[in-house]
Design a protein around this motif. Structure first.
Motif, PDB file in Angstrom:
ATOM      1  N   THR A  58      -0.791  -3.463   3.971  1.00 46.14           N
ATOM      2  CA  THR A  58      -1.682  -2.323   3.780  1.00 46.14           C
ATOM      3  C   THR A  58      -2.018  -1.646   5.104  1.00 46.14           C
ATOM      4  O   THR A  58      -2.002  -2.278   6.164  1.00 46.14           O
ATOM      5  CB  THR A  58      -2.985  -2.762   3.069  1.00 46.14           C
ATOM      6  OG1 THR A  58      -3.814  -1.633   2.845  1.00 46.14           O
ATOM      7  CG2 THR A  58      -3.751  -3.792   3.903  1.00 46.14           C
ATOM      8  N   THR A  97      -7.446  -2.087  -3.461  1.00 43.35           N
ATOM      9  CA  THR A  97      -6.711  -3.334  -3.225  1.00 43.35           C
ATOM     10  C   THR A  97      -7.146  -4.431  -4.188  1.00 43.35           C
ATOM     11  O   THR A  97      -6.327  -5.220  -4.660  1.00 43.35           O
ATOM     12  CB  THR A  97      -6.907  -3.801  -1.768  1.00 43.35           C
ATOM     13  OG1 THR A  97      -6.557  -2.734  -0.883  1.00 43.35           O
ATOM     14  CG2 THR A  97      -6.044  -5.016  -1.469  1.00 43.35           C
ATOM     15  N   SER A 134      -2.114   2.190  -5.023  1.00 45.63           N
ATOM     16  CA  SER A 134      -3.072   3.065  -4.338  1.00 45.63           C
ATOM     17  C   SER A 134      -4.314   3.040  -5.222  1.00 45.63           C
ATOM     18  O   SER A 134      -5.016   2.035  -5.249  1.00 45.63           O
ATOM     19  CB  SER A 134      -2.506   4.484  -4.156  1.00 45.63           C
ATOM     20  OG  SER A 134      -2.026   5.007  -5.379  1.00 45.63           O
ATOM     21  N   VAL A 155      -7.558   3.839  -2.462  1.00 48.72           N
ATOM     22  CA  VAL A 155      -6.885   2.560  -2.238  1.00 48.72           C
ATOM     23  C   VAL A 155      -7.751   1.453  -2.835  1.00 48.72           C
ATOM     24  O   VAL A 155      -8.793   1.110  -2.281  1.00 48.72           O
ATOM     25  CB  VAL A 155      -6.653   2.302  -0.729  1.00 48.72           C
ATOM     26  CG1 VAL A 155      -6.017   0.932  -0.521  1.00 48.72           C
ATOM     27  CG2 VAL A 155      -5.775   3.388  -0.140  1.00 48.72           C
ATOM     28  N   ASP A 179       0.864  -1.181   0.000  1.00 52.51           N
ATOM     29  CA  ASP A 179       0.000   0.000   0.000  1.00 52.51           C
ATOM     30  C   ASP A 179       0.899   1.229   0.000  1.00 52.51           C
ATOM     31  O   ASP A 179       1.601   1.510   0.979  1.00 52.51           O
ATOM     32  CB  ASP A 179      -0.886  -0.042   1.258  1.00 52.51           C
ATOM     33  CG  ASP A 179      -1.827   1.150   1.376  1.00 52.51           C
ATOM     34  OD1 ASP A 179      -1.704   2.099   0.578  1.00 52.51           O
ATOM     35  OD2 ASP A 179      -2.678   1.128   2.285  1.00 52.51           O
ATOM     36  N   SER A 207      -9.853  -1.138   1.591  1.00 48.24           N
ATOM     37  CA  SER A 207      -9.998  -1.039   0.144  1.00 48.24           C
ATOM     38  C   SER A 207     -11.317  -0.385  -0.225  1.00 48.24           C
ATOM     39  O   SER A 207     -12.354  -0.621   0.410  1.00 48.24           O
ATOM     40  CB  SER A 207      -9.920  -2.431  -0.486  1.00 48.24           C
ATOM     41  OG  SER A 207     -10.087  -2.341  -1.893  1.00 48.24           O
ATOM     42  N   ALA A 210      -6.251  -0.608   8.239  1.00 47.21           N
ATOM     43  CA  ALA A 210      -6.519  -1.826   7.455  1.00 47.21           C
ATOM     44  C   ALA A 210      -7.728  -2.548   8.043  1.00 47.21           C
ATOM     45  O   ALA A 210      -7.889  -2.623   9.263  1.00 47.21           O
ATOM     46  CB  ALA A 210      -5.303  -2.743   7.467  1.00 47.21           C
TER      47      ALA A 210
END
Length: 310
Positions: free
Chosen positions: A208, A176, A141, A174, A102, A212, A238
């Protein structure tokens, strides 16, 4: 190799093929049955009536203990000269590991240094090389940036030097899920250095500090389907539930409050990371003289063909 089957009922499926496979593998079967166990079925499994012990109830197991020990102790193999065979050695230290980091603005420069140092410490404990552990790196990101592929560097010093120069990518969003898709399609490939076709374990370590913004379930499922062992390492914001969804197993999720606490989980993560081994290469063995196990005269001889081990 001896198999002791203990059953109280009749099988709902056909036991013939399985019993034959057991015998072909060089395994001597002994069956103990009680209650509704089917005697003829157990004889089919053992191929020898003397290798079947029948009880009225399992409370009587202690009464056949000596008989069972005698039968087990009476199995031995007649050794015959077998021509030497060439064996491909198992290489247990080969791994392909991709670190997905991340790199969003929320991580910041200080935390990114902690992440870099964490990866460096792990790499220091691994046997880096073309015939050992290969490492790839990617930052994400809102988008994803490849830092190096699995085949970019072949020495530990090259990897460490590259890590020292790593700068945080930046970006507010972000995603993910998109990043997981990216590494699956761009890092775990033959062109990028993946040795999956050789049976080398494929490992992804996600680090991370954010939740997300996109869907992570579908890409996580795709990674599992591709037999990629995924670790989830989280800090700060996270999401634990997301990490559990992404990781191959709940035991591969590691959470710390701050990235500065990453040293606390070094050994916890390194243990499973180091013990995942490749599927051994099974050599093609030329035909050889069959070695037939037999039973001492006091016990009937099961017909067995031993497994040709490497």
């Amino acid at each position: 190799q001896i198999l002791v089957l203990i059953t109280a009922g009749r099988s709902k499926d056909n036991v013939g093929r399985g019993a034959e496979a057991v015998r072909q593998a060089g395994i001597v079967p002994i069956a103990i049955g009680a209650k509704s166990a089917d005697t003829s079925e157990m004889q089919q499994i053992t191929s020898d009536p003397d290798s079947v012990l029948i009880l009225r109830d399992f409370k009587e197991l202690s009464t056949v203990r000596q008989q069972l020990l005698s039968k087990v102790g009476a199995v031995f193999v007649i050794e015959e000269l077998i021509p030497p065979i060439e064996v491909v050695p198992e290489e247990v230290d080969r791994k392909d590991i991709v670190f997905l980091i991340d790199g969003s603005a929320a991580i910041g420069n200080v935390n990114f240094i902690h992440i870099r140092e964490f990866i460096t410490r792990l790499i220091d404990k691994l046997d880096i090389g073309r015939n050992g552990v290969q490492v790839g790196l990617a930052q994400y990101s809102d988008g994803v940036k490849t830092e190096c592929y699995l085949n970019s560097y072949s020495t530990k010093s090259q990897l460490v030097n590259h890590l020292k120069g790593l700068k945080v990518k930046g970006g507010r969003m972000v995603n993910t899920g998109a990043a997981l898709n990216y590494v699956l399609g761009n890092h775990f490939t033959k062109d990028a250095g993946s040795r999956r076709e050789e049976g080398v374990p494929q490992i992804l370590v996600l680090l991370t500090g954010s939740k997300s913004r996109d869907n992570i379930k579908s890409p996580a499922d795709d990674l599992k389907q591709a037999a990629i062992k995924t670790f989830g390492v989280g800090a700060k914001y996270a999401d634990t539930a997301q990490l559990m969804e992404i990781a191959s197993d709940p035991s591969l999720v590691f959470k710390v409050k701050e990235f500065s606490s990453l040293p606390e989980i070094d050994s916890q993560l390194l243990t499973p990371l180091s013990t995942i081994v490749m599927v051994p290469i099974v050599p093609t063995v030329p035909s050889t003289t069959t070695v037939a196990p037999t039973i001492a005269p006091t016990v009937a001889v099961p017909t067995v063909v031993p497994e040709e081990v490497d």
